[in-house]
Design a protein around this motif. Structure first.
Motif, PDB file in Angstrom:
ATOM      1  N   THR A 118      13.372  -7.878  19.904  1.00 39.83           N
ATOM      2  CA  THR A 118      13.027  -7.205  18.649  1.00 39.83           C
ATOM      3  C   THR A 118      13.758  -7.854  17.479  1.00 39.83           C
ATOM      4  OG1 THR A 118      12.684  -5.126  19.823  1.00 39.83           O
ATOM      5  CG2 THR A 118      12.999  -4.993  17.450  1.00 39.83           C
ATOM      6  N   HIS A 119      13.008  -8.120  16.390  1.00 42.63           N
ATOM      7  CA  HIS A 119      13.587  -8.797  15.246  1.00 42.63           C
ATOM      8  C   HIS A 119      12.727  -8.544  14.013  1.00 42.63           C
ATOM      9  CE1 HIS A 119      10.497 -11.525  16.736  1.00 42.63           C
ATOM     10  NE2 HIS A 119      10.478 -12.113  15.556  1.00 42.63           N
ATOM     11  N   THR A 120      13.230  -8.954  12.872  1.00 46.26           N
ATOM     12  CA  THR A 120      12.481  -8.974  11.611  1.00 46.26           C
ATOM     13  C   THR A 120      12.577 -10.387  11.037  1.00 46.26           C
ATOM     14  OG1 THR A 120      14.394  -8.327  10.270  1.00 46.26           O
ATOM     15  CG2 THR A 120      13.038  -6.541  11.185  1.00 46.26           C
ATOM     16  N   HIS A 121      11.943 -10.597   9.876  1.00 45.79           N
ATOM     17  CA  HIS A 121      11.982 -11.907   9.235  1.00 45.79           C
ATOM     18  C   HIS A 121      12.541 -11.761   7.815  1.00 45.79           C
ATOM     19  CE1 HIS A 121       9.809 -13.945  12.453  1.00 45.79           C
ATOM     20  NE2 HIS A 121       8.978 -12.923  12.476  1.00 45.79           N
ATOM     21  N   PRO A 122      13.862 -11.803   7.668  1.00 43.56           N
ATOM     22  CA  PRO A 122      14.460 -11.659   6.339  1.00 43.56           C
ATOM     23  C   PRO A 122      14.033 -12.777   5.389  1.00 43.56           C
ATOM     24  CG  PRO A 122      16.110 -11.436   8.089  1.00 43.56           C
ATOM     25  CD  PRO A 122      14.859 -11.956   8.725  1.00 43.56           C
ATOM     26  N   MET A 123      14.066 -12.487   4.108  1.00 49.69           N
ATOM     27  CA  MET A 123      13.792 -13.453   3.041  1.00 49.69           C
ATOM     28  C   MET A 123      12.339 -13.913   3.016  1.00 49.69           C
ATOM     29  SD  MET A 123      16.688 -13.265   1.733  1.00 49.69           S
ATOM     30  CE  MET A 123      16.453 -14.396   0.381  1.00 49.69           C
ATOM     31  N   ALA A 124      11.441 -13.116   3.586  1.00 53.97           N
ATOM     32  CA  ALA A 124      10.003 -13.358   3.484  1.00 53.97           C
ATOM     33  C   ALA A 124       9.343 -12.023   3.196  1.00 53.97           C
ATOM     34  CB  ALA A 124       9.453 -13.975   4.761  1.00 53.97           C
ATOM     35  N   SER A 125       8.140 -12.066   2.608  1.00 51.78           N
ATOM     36  CA  SER A 125       7.442 -10.813   2.324  1.00 51.78           C
ATOM     37  C   SER A 125       6.305 -10.548   3.296  1.00 51.78           C
ATOM     38  CB  SER A 125       6.918 -10.794   0.881  1.00 51.78           C
ATOM     39  OG  SER A 125       6.018 -11.868   0.650  1.00 51.78           O
ATOM     40  N   TRP A 126       5.624 -11.606   3.758  1.00 54.82           N
ATOM     41  CA  TRP A 126       4.528 -11.449   4.708  1.00 54.82           C
ATOM     42  C   TRP A 126       4.703 -12.407   5.879  1.00 54.82           C
ATOM     43  CZ3 TRP A 126       0.905  -7.788   5.080  1.00 54.82           C
ATOM     44  CH2 TRP A 126       0.701  -6.963   3.967  1.00 54.82           C
ATOM     45  N   ILE A 186      -3.156 -11.664  12.906  1.00 55.48           N
ATOM     46  CA  ILE A 186      -2.538 -10.407  12.488  1.00 55.48           C
ATOM     47  C   ILE A 186      -1.555 -10.710  11.362  1.00 55.48           C
ATOM     48  CG2 ILE A 186      -1.029  -8.499  13.171  1.00 55.48           C
ATOM     49  CD1 ILE A 186      -3.735  -8.263  14.412  1.00 55.48           C
ATOM     50  N   LEU A 187      -1.641  -9.956  10.262  1.00 51.17           N
ATOM     51  CA  LEU A 187      -0.710 -10.058   9.139  1.00 51.17           C
ATOM     52  C   LEU A 187       0.069  -8.764   9.021  1.00 51.17           C
ATOM     53  CD1 LEU A 187      -3.142 -11.574   6.477  1.00 51.17           C
ATOM     54  CD2 LEU A 187      -1.554 -12.823   7.951  1.00 51.17           C
ATOM     55  N   PHE A 188       1.363  -8.856   8.702  1.00 50.41           N
ATOM     56  CA  PHE A 188       2.201  -7.671   8.604  1.00 50.41           C
ATOM     57  C   PHE A 188       3.394  -7.943   7.697  1.00 50.41           C
ATOM     58  CE2 PHE A 188       3.462 -10.221  12.223  1.00 50.41           C
ATOM     59  CZ  PHE A 188       4.844 -10.265  12.170  1.00 50.41           C
ATOM     60  N   PRO A 189       4.005  -6.892   7.130  1.00 49.04           N
ATOM     61  CA  PRO A 189       5.189  -7.089   6.289  1.00 49.04           C
ATOM     62  C   PRO A 189       6.343  -7.664   7.102  1.00 49.04           C
ATOM     63  CG  PRO A 189       4.244  -4.906   5.957  1.00 49.04           C
ATOM     64  CD  PRO A 189       3.578  -5.483   7.162  1.00 49.04           C
ATOM     65  N   SER A 190       7.036  -8.618   6.536  1.00 48.17           N
ATOM     66  CA  SER A 190       8.070  -9.335   7.285  1.00 48.17           C
ATOM     67  C   SER A 190       9.241  -8.458   7.691  1.00 48.17           C
ATOM     68  CB  SER A 190       8.572 -10.521   6.450  1.00 48.17           C
ATOM     69  OG  SER A 190       7.526 -11.411   6.145  1.00 48.17           O
ATOM     70  N   TRP A 191       9.440  -7.333   6.996  1.00 46.50           N
ATOM     71  CA  TRP A 191      10.576  -6.464   7.313  1.00 46.50           C
ATOM     72  C   TRP A 191      10.326  -5.583   8.540  1.00 46.50           C
ATOM     73  CZ3 TRP A 191       8.998  -1.477   7.461  1.00 46.50           C
ATOM     74  CH2 TRP A 191       7.916  -1.108   6.676  1.00 46.50           C
ATOM     75  N   LEU A 192       9.104  -5.560   9.056  1.00 51.27           N
ATOM     76  CA  LEU A 192       8.757  -4.638  10.134  1.00 51.27           C
ATOM     77  C   LEU A 192       9.293  -5.137  11.476  1.00 51.27           C
ATOM     78  CD1 LEU A 192       7.169  -2.006  10.654  1.00 51.27           C
ATOM     79  CD2 LEU A 192       5.196  -3.449  11.228  1.00 51.27           C
TER      80      LEU A 192
END
Length: 220
Positions: A118-126, A186-192
């Motif tokens: 499980t992770h997120t993608h900091p410093m990106a919006s999409w 699939i596109l999603f917000p990077s913080w999810l």
């Protein structure tokens, strides 16, 4: 006011399917497997996550490759992402013409037992994930290779009892699973928060991923 149920807060997703993906994916699969076979030449030298056994991650410049299949996919991904951004933000055509995109793009090849924590993608919006080949799904492993998103409400300090423990979509507290089909984006917000569950196929699960951030030309 009459009784009404409505989502005051929600998480936007978008999806689309690449036209003629069968032919394009066949070319992509051959290309990506060939580049993987060259070992460190195309591998990510500094992965941000500890790579699990059975997972190959490329360097982050995939969409700069000149091959036709890569550039067709790039165009499709950016067109779909642009459409989502325009509709969600209410941008005019003139504003979209000023929008500049920056990105990291890479691919994963996952074999038996491989997964991503499980992770997120900091410093990106999409962020986005495109499926080249979902790989085999064994009958006794129906969640093999599933892309799982975690509802951000799950991390809030909430009290759970029979009044809310079985809320239905989109109000539920649980997870959202994507079982990929070839050609699906699939596109999603990077913080999810998201993860890839262990893959138990006897072949390969091949996906292409990207992170994007933006600016406006001539912004004050």
């Amino acid at each position: 006011m009459p009784f009404e149920l409505y989502p005051a807060f929600s998480v936007p997703f978008a999806q689309d399917v690449l036209p003629n993906h069968q032919a394009i994916n066949a070319e992509l699969k051959a290309l990506l497997l060939a580049r993987e076979a060259q070992g460190s030449r195309y591998a990510n030298p500094n992965p941000s996550l500890a790579l699990q056994q059975g997972v190959f991650e490329s360097e982050f410049v995939l969409f700069s490759w000149p091959e036709t299949s890569v550039q067709l996919l790039r165009q499709f991904c950016w067109n779909t992402l642009g459409r989502a951004i325009q509709e969600l933000n209410g941008y005019s055509a003139a504003e979209m013409a000023r929008l500049q995109i920056f990105s990291h793009t890479w691919y994963h090849i996952t074999r038996h037992g491989g997964f991503t924590i499980t992770h997120t993608h900091p410093m990106a919006s999409w962020s986005g994930v495109y499926c080249v080949d979902p790989g085999e799904t064994p009958e006794d492993r129906p969640e093999s290779g599933v892309l799982r998103f975690h509802n951000p409400h799950y991390y809030s300090n909430q009290f759970v009892d029979p009044g809310n423990q079985r809320l239905q979509t989109p109000f539920h507290h649980g997870t959202w699973n994507i079982r990929f089909s070839p050609g699906q984006l699939i596109l999603f917000p990077s913080w999810l928060p998201h993860e890839v569950l262990p893959f138990y196929g006897r072949d390969e699960r091949i996906t292409i991923a990207f992170n994007c951030w933006f600016s406006m030309k001539d912004a004050a």
